[in-house]
Design a protein around this motif. Structure first.
Motif, short mmCIF file in Angstrom:
data_model
loop_
_atom_site.label_atom_id
_atom_site.label_comp_id
_atom_site.label_asym_id
_atom_site.label_seq_id
_atom_site.Cartn_x
_atom_site.Cartn_y
_atom_site.Cartn_z
N GLY A 116 -0.99 2.90 9.89
CA GLY A 116 -1.58 2.54 8.61
C GLY A 116 -1.66 1.06 8.33
O GLY A 116 -2.21 0.66 7.29
N TYR A 117 -1.16 0.22 9.21
CA TYR A 117 -1.21 -1.22 8.99
C TYR A 117 -2.61 -1.75 9.28
O TYR A 117 -3.28 -1.31 10.22
CB TYR A 117 -0.19 -1.95 9.86
CG TYR A 117 1.19 -2.02 9.23
CD1 TYR A 117 1.52 -3.06 8.37
CD2 TYR A 117 2.13 -1.02 9.48
CE1 TYR A 117 2.79 -3.11 7.78
CE2 TYR A 117 3.39 -1.06 8.88
CZ TYR A 117 3.71 -2.12 8.05
OH TYR A 117 4.95 -2.16 7.45
N THR A 118 -3.04 -2.73 8.46
CA THR A 118 -4.33 -3.38 8.65
C THR A 118 -4.16 -4.45 9.71
O THR A 118 -3.55 -5.50 9.46
CB THR A 118 -4.82 -4.02 7.33
OG1 THR A 118 -4.79 -3.06 6.28
CG2 THR A 118 -6.23 -4.56 7.50
N ILE A 119 -4.69 -4.20 10.90
CA ILE A 119 -4.51 -5.14 11.99
C ILE A 119 -5.70 -6.09 12.14
O ILE A 119 -5.63 -7.05 12.91
CB ILE A 119 -4.25 -4.41 13.32
CG1 ILE A 119 -5.45 -3.54 13.70
CG2 ILE A 119 -2.98 -3.59 13.23
CD1 ILE A 119 -5.30 -2.90 15.08
N PHE A 120 -6.77 -5.80 11.39
CA PHE A 120 -7.89 -6.74 11.36
C PHE A 120 -8.67 -6.54 10.07
O PHE A 120 -8.83 -5.42 9.59
CB PHE A 120 -8.85 -6.54 12.54
CG PHE A 120 -10.06 -7.43 12.46
CD1 PHE A 120 -10.00 -8.75 12.91
CD2 PHE A 120 -11.25 -6.98 11.89
CE1 PHE A 120 -11.09 -9.59 12.80
CE2 PHE A 120 -12.35 -7.82 11.79
CZ PHE A 120 -12.28 -9.12 12.24
N ILE A 127 -4.96 -8.78 6.17
CA ILE A 127 -4.33 -8.42 7.43
C ILE A 127 -2.82 -8.29 7.22
O ILE A 127 -2.18 -9.14 6.61
CB ILE A 127 -4.65 -9.46 8.52
CG1 ILE A 127 -6.14 -9.43 8.83
CG2 ILE A 127 -3.84 -9.20 9.79
CD1 ILE A 127 -6.58 -10.43 9.86
N GLY A 128 -2.26 -7.20 7.73
CA GLY A 128 -0.84 -6.94 7.58
C GLY A 128 -0.51 -6.00 6.43
O GLY A 128 0.64 -5.58 6.28
N GLU A 129 -1.52 -5.64 5.61
CA GLU A 129 -1.28 -4.69 4.52
C GLU A 129 -1.05 -3.28 5.08
O GLU A 129 -1.70 -2.88 6.04
CB GLU A 129 -2.46 -4.68 3.54
CG GLU A 129 -2.63 -5.98 2.77
CD GLU A 129 -3.81 -5.92 1.82
OE1 GLU A 129 -4.60 -4.95 1.91
OE2 GLU A 129 -3.94 -6.83 0.98
N GLU A 130 -0.14 -2.56 4.45
CA GLU A 130 0.19 -1.19 4.88
C GLU A 130 -0.58 -0.19 4.01
O GLU A 130 -0.45 -0.18 2.80
CB GLU A 130 1.70 -0.97 4.76
CG GLU A 130 2.21 0.14 5.67
CD GLU A 130 2.15 1.49 4.97
OE1 GLU A 130 1.97 2.51 5.66
OE2 GLU A 130 2.28 1.52 3.74
N LYS A 131 -1.42 0.63 4.65
CA LYS A 131 -2.32 1.54 3.93
C LYS A 131 -2.13 2.99 4.36
O LYS A 131 -3.06 3.79 4.26
CB LYS A 131 -3.78 1.12 4.17
CG LYS A 131 -4.13 -0.27 3.68
CD LYS A 131 -4.12 -0.35 2.16
CE LYS A 131 -4.56 -1.70 1.67
NZ LYS A 131 -4.60 -1.77 0.19
N SER A 132 -0.96 3.34 4.80
CA SER A 132 -0.74 4.70 5.30
C SER A 132 -0.87 5.75 4.21
O SER A 132 -1.09 6.93 4.50
CB SER A 132 0.63 4.80 5.96
OG SER A 132 1.66 4.53 5.02
N GLU A 133 -0.71 5.37 2.94
CA GLU A 133 -0.81 6.32 1.85
C GLU A 133 -2.22 6.44 1.29
O GLU A 133 -2.45 7.24 0.38
CB GLU A 133 0.17 5.94 0.73
CG GLU A 133 1.64 6.03 1.15
CD GLU A 133 2.58 5.74 0.00
OE1 GLU A 133 2.09 5.46 -1.11
OE2 GLU A 133 3.80 5.80 0.21
N VAL A 134 -3.15 5.65 1.79
CA VAL A 134 -4.54 5.76 1.34
C VAL A 134 -5.14 7.03 1.93
O VAL A 134 -5.12 7.24 3.15
CB VAL A 134 -5.36 4.52 1.77
CG1 VAL A 134 -6.84 4.70 1.42
CG2 VAL A 134 -4.81 3.27 1.10
N GLU A 135 -5.66 7.88 1.07
CA GLU A 135 -6.13 9.20 1.49
C GLU A 135 -7.19 9.13 2.58
O GLU A 135 -7.14 9.89 3.55
CB GLU A 135 -6.69 9.95 0.27
CG GLU A 135 -7.12 11.38 0.58
CD GLU A 135 -7.62 12.09 -0.67
OE1 GLU A 135 -8.07 13.25 -0.54
OE2 GLU A 135 -7.58 11.49 -1.75
#
Length: 236
Positions: A116-120, A127-135
């Motif tokens: 879920g991490y934004t790698i680009f 970059i680096g934001e964690e989005k694992s909970e985004v549906e």
């Protein structure tokens, strides 16, 4: 005689006033209804076609994306995201993205890893934001693509800041022959011009309809007045 004439005219005036009020109400309600229908149709068709565009983009960038994902998997957990962004593979990928979407309506592209991490992102601050909970990200990691429309008061694009725009974003799973789904690509596009054209078409069609109804009602009113005056002249 004058009293009878006034009493005869009054209902006609009231009926005419109600008719023109109804005309205005028809225009307002029709405009709202047509705009709603056209917007919903535009949204559905755009979301469908935009998903195909995201698939094309991910296929065109497949090798570069896989390299980016592999580098992230090799280096994680990453504490220095600015350093990761400055590495050769990230800079080369960003240059390829900029060239691919130059002159198009594409506003932004983001890549998410399987955790879920934004790698680009073409917006480096994300970059680096964690989005694992985004549906939408979760669904894409399970193999299901999705699209959605949002209105943005302000949006950071590859070409700079934009304000008050209609944005469609699509999420698509990234597939690797070796590991299966290894990430998610998200693409944002500007569809403001489509909505402006749709709104203009609705207003133009309704304006033509109102002109026709106004002409018809005016003819009716003139005929009504003529009949009333003739009737009064005969009575006198």
């Amino acid at each position: 005689m004058s009293g009878r004439g006034n009493r005869a005219i009054l209902p006609q005036v009231l009926i005419s006033a109600m008719f023109f009020a109804s005309l205005g109400l028809i225009y307002w309600t029709s405009q709202k209804s047509f705009e709603t229908v056209m917007e919903e149709t535009l949204r559905r068709s755009t979301e469908s076609s935009h998903g195909d565009m995201v698939l094309f983009a991910s296929n065109s960038l497949r090798d570069e994306i896989n390299l980016l994902v592999d580098e992230y998997e090799r280096q994680r957990p990453i504490d220095d995201w600015a350093g990761f962004l400055g590495q050769e593979h990230s800079r080369a990928f960003n240059a390829k993205v900029q060239d691919l979407f130059e002159g198009t309506n594409v506003l932004k592209l983001k890549i998410y890893a399987t955790d879920g991490y934004t790698i680009f992102s073409t917006d480096p601050s994300q970059i680096g934001e964690e989005k694992s909970e985004v549906e939408e990200v979760t669904h894409a990691l399970r193999g299901r693509s999705s699209s959605q429309f949002t209105f943005r008061d302000r949006f950071v694009t590859m070409a700079g800041n934009r304000v008050n725009i209609e944005v469609v974003s699509s999420y698509h799973p990234l597939n690797s022959e070796a590991t299966g789904i290894n990430g998610v690509v998200e693409v944002y596009s500007d569809r403001s011009s489509d909505f402006l054209i749709s709104e203009k078409n609705v207003k133009d069609k309704l304006a033509n309809l109102i002109i026709f109804l106004a002409f018809a009602s005016s003819s009716w009113l003139i005929a009504l007045i003529y009949y009333n005056l003739r009737h009064r002249s005969e009575d006198s």
